[in-house]
Scaffold this motif. Structure first.
Motif, PDB file in Angstrom:
ATOM      1  N   VAL A 145       5.485   5.299  -8.992  1.00 31.63           N
ATOM      2  CA  VAL A 145       4.281   4.593  -8.537  1.00 31.63           C
ATOM      3  C   VAL A 145       3.214   5.597  -8.129  1.00 31.63           C
ATOM      4  O   VAL A 145       3.493   6.713  -7.709  1.00 31.63           O
ATOM      5  N   THR A 146       1.980   5.153  -8.248  1.00 31.09           N
ATOM      6  CA  THR A 146       0.852   5.973  -7.836  1.00 31.09           C
ATOM      7  C   THR A 146       0.458   5.620  -6.412  1.00 31.09           C
ATOM      8  O   THR A 146       0.850   4.577  -5.870  1.00 31.09           O
ATOM      9  N   PHE A 183       3.878  -6.105  -5.531  1.00 31.80           N
ATOM     10  CA  PHE A 183       5.326  -6.205  -5.727  1.00 31.80           C
ATOM     11  C   PHE A 183       5.690  -7.685  -5.678  1.00 31.80           C
ATOM     12  O   PHE A 183       5.320  -8.378  -4.730  1.00 31.80           O
ATOM     13  N   ILE A 218       6.369  -5.371 -10.710  1.00 34.42           N
ATOM     14  CA  ILE A 218       5.383  -4.509 -10.052  1.00 34.42           C
ATOM     15  C   ILE A 218       4.153  -4.438 -10.950  1.00 34.42           C
ATOM     16  O   ILE A 218       4.242  -4.034 -12.118  1.00 34.42           O
ATOM     17  N   ASP A 219       3.033  -4.869 -10.378  1.00 40.76           N
ATOM     18  CA  ASP A 219       1.753  -4.853 -11.098  1.00 40.76           C
ATOM     19  C   ASP A 219       1.877  -5.554 -12.462  1.00 40.76           C
ATOM     20  O   ASP A 219       1.373  -5.090 -13.489  1.00 40.76           O
ATOM     21  N   ASP A 267       0.846  -1.194   0.000  1.00 40.02           N
ATOM     22  CA  ASP A 267       0.000   0.000   0.000  1.00 40.02           C
ATOM     23  C   ASP A 267       0.880   1.242   0.000  1.00 40.02           C
ATOM     24  O   ASP A 267       1.523   1.569   1.005  1.00 40.02           O
ATOM     25  N   GLN A 318      -2.989   0.682  -3.725  1.00 42.83           N
ATOM     26  CA  GLN A 318      -2.555  -0.714  -3.659  1.00 42.83           C
ATOM     27  C   GLN A 318      -1.767  -1.118  -4.908  1.00 42.83           C
ATOM     28  O   GLN A 318      -2.143  -0.782  -6.029  1.00 42.83           O
ATOM     29  N   HIS A 319      -0.671  -1.856  -4.662  1.00 46.41           N
ATOM     30  CA  HIS A 319       0.151  -2.383  -5.741  1.00 46.41           C
ATOM     31  C   HIS A 319       0.573  -3.807  -5.384  1.00 46.41           C
ATOM     32  O   HIS A 319       0.471  -4.237  -4.229  1.00 46.41           O
TER      33      HIS A 319
END
Length: 870
Positions: A822-823, A829, A801-802, A775, A826-827
């Motif tokens: 990154v934004t 990794f 990532i994603d 997060d 939630q991502h």
């Protein structure tokens, strides 16, 4: 800087490196390199077993021979001959080359770090033209196994006095000669003098010769002198193939120094090794064969890890007709096989079956350490020991054979499971007595002042009842009250030892006894490994010929240079014993006292008196200069104050007489050459002082070293402050606390090491993946680093990532993945194992995200306060 190969176009670098790294060698596949004197050294990839079976392995013994280099191979040869180097710094060009080669290897591309035009990361490099810089050589290709270069250094003199660098950090290039990845290395008829003093920073000089990842190394007829601190020795041969070191002398000059070190990082476990983050099949493993003969290593006082002669995990090895004496608080020698300390993945290294032989040597005033791993064994025969004992480190498989040796005199203990004799540190449980035995036959032992015990145990299982097999020895004197000391402190007499173990039933214990009585014993009673010959009865023990430099011109040159440097140092740093200085006048009572106990039994001047009384000593200064003068005192009954006067002028304020072995140092003094008067005047009602030595140190040198120490301290403090600042701004995601996202290829479990929690991910092979939910609280550009804890296995992990592959990094400690955008929110990794093909154990500790702006701007983040909340 001298490039040794034609340049490759920069655009081809990545393709070339990728192609080379894609060529595997099958695990266990044999490779070989020729040895000019006959025979062949087989090199294999790591041989692995799921479980260790610590039993002796029968292997043939092929005696290591002199290499006779240079060979007839058509190699690109660099020759350095007949030069004198006064080395004060490492090569800046060598540092740049190594840095850019590393950048190319890890795929770094930064505008500020662009290599010189035409730079070839697979090319060779040589720097040896500047007489004030250390010599540095890098071979072409990916290491010594593929190198086409030869180095010959002969008839040279190296005066080593490094005056630049961060001496708090280990840097192997702080050697007179640093060579990495060459095919052949020959150093002969050279003189190496380290112009160091006891004040030098810990890691100022690493070694005289440092050879790593080279196919063949030959060092002959060289003289080494002085201080080498912070590492193992004057001669370091690390992860190399056949090695021959002959007719050399190492004189530690009573300082902290190292001797000869030959080993492999791969087998040592605690030491890194060449190619550890690259292709493991390029590792020269095991190293050797190793021949060390006709060498003399003597006189050092250091407490550091600096054994006289150190050979580990090389096969086979032979130490012959060499002498090690007065080697400080470390071992005279440390030899054996320690591969059992190292895992490769979740398995154990298994290609150990080496045999080591130590014969016709002399060892004096110290202790010797042997370790036998899963090997063919270690044979110690026909050697002479004077006031020296053995420390058993490990018997993991191979056996140790101590046969036909002479111990005269033998003080306190002979064979110990503790590294300081009868008490103190002992190897941990399980480190001793796995599979192998210690065989002691046909040894002659002459007692010294007091024999505390013959055998002393370490922790259980210990090298006494369970391990030692001994008989047909001679103890030329009355039996000591204690023949053996068990691990729990219980003591056994000779009668108890014989009764409980069955050992030494035929051993002669009587004054005047000799080995003659055993001349008819069948030598087949003891089967030495590798078909080596066993003898009973009188044997020629000790040296069979001269040791040290055999080349007359080099020996003379060594003597002349040693005397010249000693004279220079005497003018800059000299010590005067107070008890030997002429007394010009005195009202203080003074007498010369020689201690009868303790390590330092040199005489000192004991002074007593009342206020105003004094003693005036005559001091001769060899050369005018500015000096710091340390007045050293001995402990015991010291009290009161003294005032120092030089030529009747007070120096500083009255000072308290130190209660222990300490010094009083005033400000620097300008002193002319010739005679001076040093007065010590009582400045308190009563004074008692044990005046020991006056130490004169060149103020310019000391001021320079103090400035360097202050600079290093400031640098460390600034680095610590910057690290703390960045640490506060870094977002940290402990991996064991993150939710696993999706299926896992491999097995996971939580664990802990060195006070840190980590997730153990045991993969099954290349292509396995694992992913976590992360997060991100604030969008931005971050420098991302993965952290592993206690990471042993090597390989590459790709960061995903994603669902998008970001980059790859090598397992081990910090894994830098570069800059990501990154934004917020939630991502996922994840990691994918890219190499090796087999499974690995990845110890995943943390994701760290440092805002890029924060790294570039010291004020970034100061206003928002968000980094503290994160």
């Amino acid at each position: 800087m001298i490039p040794r190969r034609s340049p490759i176009l920069p655009g081809a670098l990545a393709l070339c490196a990728a192609f080379l790294s894609s060529i595997p060698a099958a695990p266990g596949a044999e490779r070989s390199i020729a040895i000019p004197s006959g025979g062949e050294q087989k090199l294999t990839g790591p041989q692995l077993v799921p479980e260790l079976d610590p039993k002796p392995v029968k292997v043939p013994y092929v005696e290591p021979k002199p290499l006779g280099l240079p060979s007839q191979l058509d190699l690109e040869t660099i020759t350095v001959k007949g030069k004198t180097f006064n080395i004060t710094r490492i090569s800046g060009e060598a540092d740049k080359f190594q840095y850019h080669r590393w950048l190319a290897t890890v795929g770094k591309e930064k505008s500020a770090d662009k290599p010189p035009e035409g730079f070839d990361p697979l090319g060779s490099f040589a720097a040896y033209e500047k007489e004030n810089e250390a010599l540095a050589f890098y071979g072409s290709g990916r290491g010594g196994l593929e190198s086409k270069e030869r180095l010959i250094v002969e008839d040279c003199v190296f005066i080593v006095d490094f005056q630049e660098g961060d001496f708090d950090k280990f840097n192997p290039k702080r050697a007179a000669i640093y060579v990495d990845g060459y095919n052949e290395v020959i150093v002969r008829n050279c003189v190496f003098i380290s112009k160091g003093t006891p004040r030098d920073p810990l890691r100022k000089t690493i070694s005289s010769i440092y050879a790593a990842d080279c196919q063949k190394v030959q060092v002959e007829d060289c003289y080494f002198e002085g201080r080498t601190v912070g590492w193992r020795g004057h001669v370091n041969v690390w992860s190399c193939g056949p090695t021959s070191i002959r007719n050399c002398e190492i004189n530690g000059l009573g300082q902290s120094a190292g001797g000869i070190w030959v080993a492999t990082g791969l087998g040592e476990g605690k030491i890194g090794y060449a190619h550890q983050n690259g292709d493991p099949e390029l590792v020269i493993y095991p190293p050797g064969p190793v021949l060390i003969e006709n060498c003399w290593v003597h006189d050092q006082t250091g407490k550091e890890n600096s054994d006289g002669i150190y050979i580990q995990s090389a096969r086979p090895y032979l130490l012959r007709n060499s002498k090690v004496e007065r080697w400080g608080e470390d071992s005279l020698f440390d030899m054996g096989f320690r591969d059992t300390s190292k895992r490769w993945g979740e398995q154990w290294l298994a290609n150990h079956g080496g045999i080591g032989v130590i014969e016709h040597c002399e060892f004096a005033e110290g202790w010797m350490k042997d370790s036998v791993g899963l090997g063919g064994g270690m044979v110690f025969r026909h050697n002479l020991m004077r006031d020296a004992f053995f420390f058993f480190y490990a018997f993991d498989g191979g056996s140790f054979y101590c046969v036909g040796n002479r111990f005269e005199p033998m003080e306190k203990t002979l064979f110990s499971g503790r590294n300081n004799g009868t008490k103190g540190w002992t190897p941990g449980e399980g480190m001793i007595a796995k599979g192998g035995r210690g065989y002691f036959y046909n040894n002659y032992i002459k007692p010294g002042h007091k024999t505390e015990a013959i055998y002393v145990a370490g922790k259980k299982p210990a090298p006494v009842k369970e391990v030692i097999v001994s008989d047909y020895n001679v103890y030329d004197g009355p039996a000591p009250e204690t023949w053996a000391i068990e691990f729990d402190g219980s003591e056994l007499s000779l009668a108890q030892w014989r009764d409980e173990t069955g050992n030494d039933k035929h051993t002669l214990v009587e004054p005047g006894a000799s080995l003659e009585k055993f001349a008819e014993i069948d030598p087949k009673m003891v089967e030495l490994p590798g078909g080596l010959e066993m003898k009973f009865g009188p044997v020629e023990a000790g040296l069979t010929g001269p040791v040290g430099v055999a080349h007359p011109a080099t020996a003379q040159k060594a003597k002349e240079m040693s005397e010249r440097i000693a004279q220079e140092l005497r003018e800059q740093f000299f010590v005067l014993d107070a008890s030997t200085l002429p007394v010009q006048s005195q009202t203080l009572a003074g007498e010369t006292v020689t201690p009868t106990v303790g390590r330092d039994r040199s005489p000192h001047l004991a002074l007593k008196g009342t206020q105003g009384q004094s003693i005036v000593l005559g001091v001769k200064i060899p050369k005018a200069g500015r000096f710091y003068v340390n007045t050293q005192f001995r402990s015991g009954g010291s009290s009161g104050k003294l005032q120092l006067l030089v030529d009747d002028k007070p120096v500083g304020e009255p000072f308290d007489v130190p209660a222990k072995d300490e010094s009083f140092t005033p400000d620097a003094l300008e002193l002319s050459a010739g005679d001076h008067l040093f007065t010590y005047k009582a400045a308190s009602p009563e004074v008692s002082a044990n005046l020991n030595k006056l130490v004169f140190q060149d103020a310019a040198v000391i001021d320079r070293e103090r400035a360097m120490e202050a600079e290093a301290t400031a640098r460390k403090e600034a680095a610590a402050a910057e690290k703390a600042r960045l640490d506060a701004l870094t977002m940290k995601f402990p991996i064991p606390d993150l939710p696993i996202s999706g299926p896992v290829k491999g097995h996971t479990s939580k664990s802990r090491a060195r006070g840190r929690d980590y997730l153990l991910w045991q993969t099954e092979g290349a292509g396995d993946t694992i992913a976590f939910g992360v997060d991100i609280l604030k969008a931005g550009q971050y420098q991302l680093t993965g952290i592993t804890t206690n990471q042993v296995d090597k390989g590459n992990l790709v960061l995903i990532i994603d669902g998008k592959e970001i980059g790859k990094a090598a397992l081990g400690g910090k894994m830098p993945y570069g800059t990501i955008q990154v934004t917020e929110g939630q991502h996922v990794f994840g990691f994918k194992q890219e190499s090796p093909e087999r499974g690995v154990a990845a110890r995943l500790q943390e994701f760290q995200l440092l805002p890029v702006a924060a790294k570039d701007d010291p004020n970034a983040g100061d206003d928002s306060g968000e980094s503290d909340e994160q």
